[in-house]
Design a protein around this motif. Structure first.
Motif, PDB file in Angstrom:
ATOM      1  N   GLY A  98       3.758 -21.741 -21.715  1.00 41.18           N
ATOM      2  CA  GLY A  98       3.289 -22.756 -20.786  1.00 41.18           C
ATOM      3  C   GLY A  98       3.988 -22.740 -19.452  1.00 41.18           C
ATOM      4  N   ASP A  99       5.133 -22.053 -19.359  1.00 39.81           N
ATOM      5  CA  ASP A  99       5.883 -22.014 -18.102  1.00 39.81           C
ATOM      6  C   ASP A  99       5.393 -20.892 -17.195  1.00 39.81           C
ATOM      7  N   GLU A 100       5.390 -21.172 -15.888  1.00 34.94           N
ATOM      8  CA  GLU A 100       5.152 -20.108 -14.913  1.00 34.94           C
ATOM      9  C   GLU A 100       6.454 -19.362 -14.662  1.00 34.94           C
ATOM     10  N   PHE A 101       6.332 -18.069 -14.378  1.00 34.23           N
ATOM     11  CA  PHE A 101       7.512 -17.273 -14.077  1.00 34.23           C
ATOM     12  C   PHE A 101       7.129 -16.155 -13.119  1.00 34.23           C
ATOM     13  N   THR A 102       8.111 -15.601 -12.441  1.00 31.17           N
ATOM     14  CA  THR A 102       7.882 -14.484 -11.525  1.00 31.17           C
ATOM     15  C   THR A 102       8.652 -13.266 -11.997  1.00 31.17           C
ATOM     16  N   THR A 103       8.037 -12.117 -11.817  1.00 36.05           N
ATOM     17  CA  THR A 103       8.667 -10.840 -12.158  1.00 36.05           C
ATOM     18  C   THR A 103       8.615  -9.944 -10.935  1.00 36.05           C
ATOM     19  N   ARG A 104       9.766  -9.550 -10.455  1.00 35.76           N
ATOM     20  CA  ARG A 104       9.852  -8.679  -9.280  1.00 35.76           C
ATOM     21  C   ARG A 104      10.275  -7.282  -9.722  1.00 35.76           C
ATOM     22  N   VAL A 105       9.487  -6.286  -9.333  1.00 37.90           N
ATOM     23  CA  VAL A 105       9.761  -4.898  -9.708  1.00 37.90           C
ATOM     24  C   VAL A 105       9.890  -4.072  -8.440  1.00 37.90           C
ATOM     25  N   ARG A 106      11.018  -3.378  -8.291  1.00 39.62           N
ATOM     26  CA  ARG A 106      11.216  -2.447  -7.176  1.00 39.62           C
ATOM     27  C   ARG A 106      11.124  -1.035  -7.740  1.00 39.62           C
ATOM     28  N   TYR A 107      10.374  -0.172  -7.060  1.00 44.61           N
ATOM     29  CA  TYR A 107      10.104   1.163  -7.606  1.00 44.61           C
ATOM     30  C   TYR A 107       9.837   2.134  -6.467  1.00 44.61           C
ATOM     31  N   THR A 108       9.946   3.427  -6.764  1.00 47.19           N
ATOM     32  CA  THR A 108       9.740   4.446  -5.749  1.00 47.19           C
ATOM     33  C   THR A 108       9.305   5.748  -6.398  1.00 47.19           C
ATOM     34  N   GLY A 109       8.666   6.601  -5.606  1.00 49.13           N
ATOM     35  CA  GLY A 109       8.288   7.917  -6.103  1.00 49.13           C
ATOM     36  C   GLY A 109       6.944   8.360  -5.572  1.00 49.13           C
ATOM     37  N   GLU A 110       6.568   9.558  -5.944  1.00 42.48           N
ATOM     38  CA  GLU A 110       5.242  10.076  -5.596  1.00 42.48           C
ATOM     39  C   GLU A 110       4.259   9.595  -6.660  1.00 42.48           C
ATOM     40  N   PRO A 111       3.204   8.872  -6.275  1.00 42.09           N
ATOM     41  CA  PRO A 111       2.268   8.348  -7.266  1.00 42.09           C
ATOM     42  C   PRO A 111       1.677   9.449  -8.136  1.00 42.09           C
ATOM     43  N   VAL A 112       1.443   9.118  -9.408  1.00 43.43           N
ATOM     44  CA  VAL A 112       0.834  10.052 -10.348  1.00 43.43           C
ATOM     45  C   VAL A 112      -0.578  10.380  -9.873  1.00 43.43           C
ATOM     46  N   ALA A 113      -0.916  11.655  -9.910  1.00 46.01           N
ATOM     47  CA  ALA A 113      -2.246  12.081  -9.461  1.00 46.01           C
ATOM     48  C   ALA A 113      -3.325  11.523 -10.371  1.00 46.01           C
ATOM     49  N   ALA A 114      -4.512  11.357  -9.809  1.00 45.72           N
ATOM     50  CA  ALA A 114      -5.635  10.787 -10.550  1.00 45.72           C
ATOM     51  C   ALA A 114      -5.956  11.603 -11.792  1.00 45.72           C
ATOM     52  N   ALA A 115      -6.298  10.890 -12.870  1.00 48.14           N
ATOM     53  CA  ALA A 115      -6.738  11.524 -14.113  1.00 48.14           C
ATOM     54  C   ALA A 115      -8.260  11.542 -14.140  1.00 48.14           C
ATOM     55  N   GLU A 116      -8.833  12.503 -14.801  1.00 49.10           N
ATOM     56  CA  GLU A 116     -10.286  12.618 -14.864  1.00 49.10           C
ATOM     57  C   GLU A 116     -10.872  11.483 -15.689  1.00 49.10           C
ATOM     58  N   GLY A 117     -11.819  10.755 -15.094  1.00 49.40           N
ATOM     59  CA  GLY A 117     -12.503   9.672 -15.780  1.00 49.40           C
ATOM     60  C   GLY A 117     -13.938  10.048 -16.082  1.00 49.40           C
ATOM     61  N   GLN A 118     -14.736   9.063 -16.450  1.00 47.93           N
ATOM     62  CA  GLN A 118     -16.120   9.343 -16.830  1.00 47.93           C
ATOM     63  C   GLN A 118     -16.976   9.772 -15.644  1.00 47.93           C
ATOM     64  N   LEU A 119     -16.679   9.239 -14.462  1.00 45.63           N
ATOM     65  CA  LEU A 119     -17.495   9.536 -13.284  1.00 45.63           C
ATOM     66  C   LEU A 119     -16.746  10.358 -12.246  1.00 45.63           C
ATOM     67  N   GLY A 120     -15.451  10.486 -12.410  1.00 43.82           N
ATOM     68  CA  GLY A 120     -14.621  11.202 -11.445  1.00 43.82           C
ATOM     69  C   GLY A 120     -13.170  10.843 -11.680  1.00 43.82           C
ATOM     70  N   GLY A 121     -12.313  11.201 -10.740  1.00 41.80           N
ATOM     71  CA  GLY A 121     -10.892  10.929 -10.907  1.00 41.80           C
ATOM     72  C   GLY A 121     -10.561   9.458 -10.771  1.00 41.80           C
ATOM     73  N   ASN A 122      -9.787   8.932 -11.722  1.00 37.54           N
ATOM     74  CA  ASN A 122      -9.311   7.551 -11.675  1.00 37.54           C
ATOM     75  C   ASN A 122      -7.839   7.539 -11.300  1.00 37.54           C
ATOM     76  N   GLY A 123      -7.506   6.895 -10.180  1.00 35.80           N
ATOM     77  CA  GLY A 123      -6.111   6.781  -9.811  1.00 35.80           C
ATOM     78  C   GLY A 123      -5.847   7.228  -8.396  1.00 35.80           C
ATOM     79  N   TRP A 124      -4.701   7.841  -8.180  1.00 32.20           N
ATOM     80  CA  TRP A 124      -4.199   8.157  -6.842  1.00 32.20           C
ATOM     81  C   TRP A 124      -4.719   9.517  -6.371  1.00 32.20           C
ATOM     82  N   HIS A 125      -5.349   9.534  -5.212  1.00 36.15           N
ATOM     83  CA  HIS A 125      -5.893  10.757  -4.621  1.00 36.15           C
ATOM     84  C   HIS A 125      -5.215  11.043  -3.278  1.00 36.15           C
ATOM     85  N   ARG A 126      -4.929  12.302  -3.012  1.00 34.06           N
ATOM     86  CA  ARG A 126      -4.550  12.737  -1.665  1.00 34.06           C
ATOM     87  C   ARG A 126      -5.781  13.323  -0.988  1.00 34.06           C
ATOM     88  N   THR A 127      -5.907  13.106   0.315  1.00 36.68           N
ATOM     89  CA  THR A 127      -7.083  13.559   1.045  1.00 36.68           C
ATOM     90  C   THR A 127      -6.790  14.823   1.835  1.00 36.68           C
TER      91      THR A 127
END
Length: 481
Positions: free
Chosen positions: A135-164
């Protein structure tokens, strides 16, 4: 629906000593005695959707994501700082967020340092300094860094992070995409508000959803803030970074419109200029436009699909006017009213796909009955087409029939219940379930109520069945031969 994994606590039993003549037993507890306190549990590492058991998490309800990122297109590194505001739905000694990749530097819960661990491909397991009370509200703070994981193949195309090809980046996907760039409870049944502060080198532009609140440039970097106050499914959030050309305007009612064109997307500008016209048309069918902003993000890339990201869809390079109609229809069907589980995806796609026929009828004078009959005759012997199940089709099959068979099914439904009832359904459903979730079975019950008739056999034939419907359901109303 939540699937909770709760820690089991074993209590030692009392042992009585018996003789041949008597046995003492503990006194029964007093009726007014306080119950024994429960032990904090562990939030489940999946929200309970059988199609994607690892997606989402149990034990809490996400309320808001405040995401801050600094992205360098030169080396592809993203520095992130996300605060999740949530409400515990049970006593928790630990809980999970979904996050793919990255090095997590620190986690805080309510301002206090928390322990954390990584499990599997996407689980960030967090143990607060003190257990959380249900019943209580709470906050979660996450600090993170790195090169995002490349998109994985989904049903219609890549799902996730794309480089152009231009050196930029974007993130897109359904059912998963948000966890590729910020920690999230990744399932559409847990909708939340979204705020983003994005910083990129000043020669680049970062575009997202919602209303642009501010933009400033300092020390060679541009920071833009975006705000989406309505609760939305996480796959409807987006980040796109490119050398965009940005056009800003307003709808007649003052709603801000922002169109961002990546290099190579100039060819869609003529169709994109009709967004206001399309929203006016769809509002006449579905009711008041439910989003706080409008426009589009037009990529110079061939992704394989476009996506109805909140208020500002993101479009593949091959998108056209019909695609824009489809994605804007999702603002009512899929965005404002979202699925309870992925088995309900026809609620999104069947209705949005049928909007293309409504547009053709209303704007181009198409004879939909003639189009329907011709399509049915062409596909009558195609068992593969009719074998596509529209409700509860199975994991990995969500998008197989909803774009084509789904259109025919919706037109047959329209003729089965009549124009007046169908119009009431189109406007009443998104109004009744605005900014919430619903199931396909809820929709069936709603349509039957509006129509004032039992439609069980019709829905069974079209949406649950895997064969050509009988003529009674294939040619209802004005379609009757």
């Amino acid at each position: 629906m939540f699937s909770r994994r709760v820690r089991t606590v074993l209590l030692g039993g009392l042992i009585c000593t018996c003789t041949l003549t008597a046995c003492s037993s503990p006194e029964p507890p007093r009726e007014d005695a306080a119950p024994a306190p429960s032990q904090p549990g562990e939030g489940a590492d999946g929200i309970g959707d059988p199609y994607y058991p690892a997606d989402g998490n149990g034990g809490y309800d996400a309320l808001d994501y405040a995401v801050t990122i600094d992205y360098n297109p030169g080396n592809g590194i993203l520095d992130g700082d996300t605060t999740v505001t949530a409400k515990a739905t049970e006593d928790l000694e630990r809980f999970n967020l979904d996050l793919r990749g990255f090095t997590v530097a620190s986690v805080e819960v309510d301002g206090e340092e928390a322990e954390f661990a990584r499990e599997g491909d996407a689980e960030l397991v967090i143990t607060p300094d003190q257990p959380l009370a249900g019943g209580d509200e709470f906050t979660t703070r996450v600090r993170y860094t790195g090169e995002p994981v490349a998109a994985a193949e989904g049903q219609l195309g890549g799902n996730g992070w794309h480089r152009t090809a231009s050196g930029g980046a974007f993130v897109i996907g359904e059912p998963q995409s948000a966890s590729y760039w910020y920690p999230v409870n990744e399932h559409p049944s847990d909708k939340a508000a979204f705020h983003l502060t994005a910083t990129v080198p000043e020669e680049w532009t970062a575009v997202s959803i919602g209303r642009k609140e501010s933009e400033s440039t300092k020390a060679g970097k541009t920071t833009t803030t975006w705000a989406e106050p309505d609760p939305i499914a996480s796959y409807l959030t987006v980040l796109a970074i490119d050398r965009f050309t940005v056009d800003e305007s307003r709808l007649a009612d003052g709603t801000p419109v922002l169109d961002a064109y990546a290099p190579g997307a100039e060819g869609i500008k003529e169709d994109a200029a009709r967004v206001g016209e399309i929203i006016d048309f769809l509002s006449g069918k579905f009711g008041e436009y439910p989003a706080n902003a409008a426009g589009g993000i037009y990529l110079g890339e061939h992704v394989g699909y476009s996506l109805e990201t909140q208020g500002r869809p993101i479009y593949t390079r091959s998108a056209d006017l019909e695609t824009i109609v489809h994605e804007l229809a999702h603002q009512w069907y899929g965005n404002s009213v979202s699925v309870e589980s992925w088995a309900d995806i026809c609620l999104n796609e069947c209705l949005a796909s049928y909007s293309q026929w409504l547009w053709a009828e209303g704007k181009e004078g198409a004879d939909l009955d003639a189009r329907y009959r011709a399509t049915v005759e062409q596909l009558r012997a195609d068992s593969g087409f009719w074998g596509q199940q529209l409700y509860d089709m199975g994991s990995g099959k969500e998008f197989e029939g909803v774009y084509d068979k789904g259109i025919l099914a919706m037109h047959a439904l329209r003729r089965a219940i009549g124009e007046e009832a169908f119009d009431k359904v189109l406007t009443g459903w998104p109004e009744e379930h605005r900014n919430s979730n619903a199931s396909w079975l809820d929709f069936e019950a709603y349509v039957s109520e509006v129509a004032g008739t039992d439609l069980t056999a019709f829905f069974q034939a079209w949406f649950h069945g895997t064969e050509l419907p009988g003529d009674e359901h294939l040619y209802p109303g004005s379609l009757s031969r």
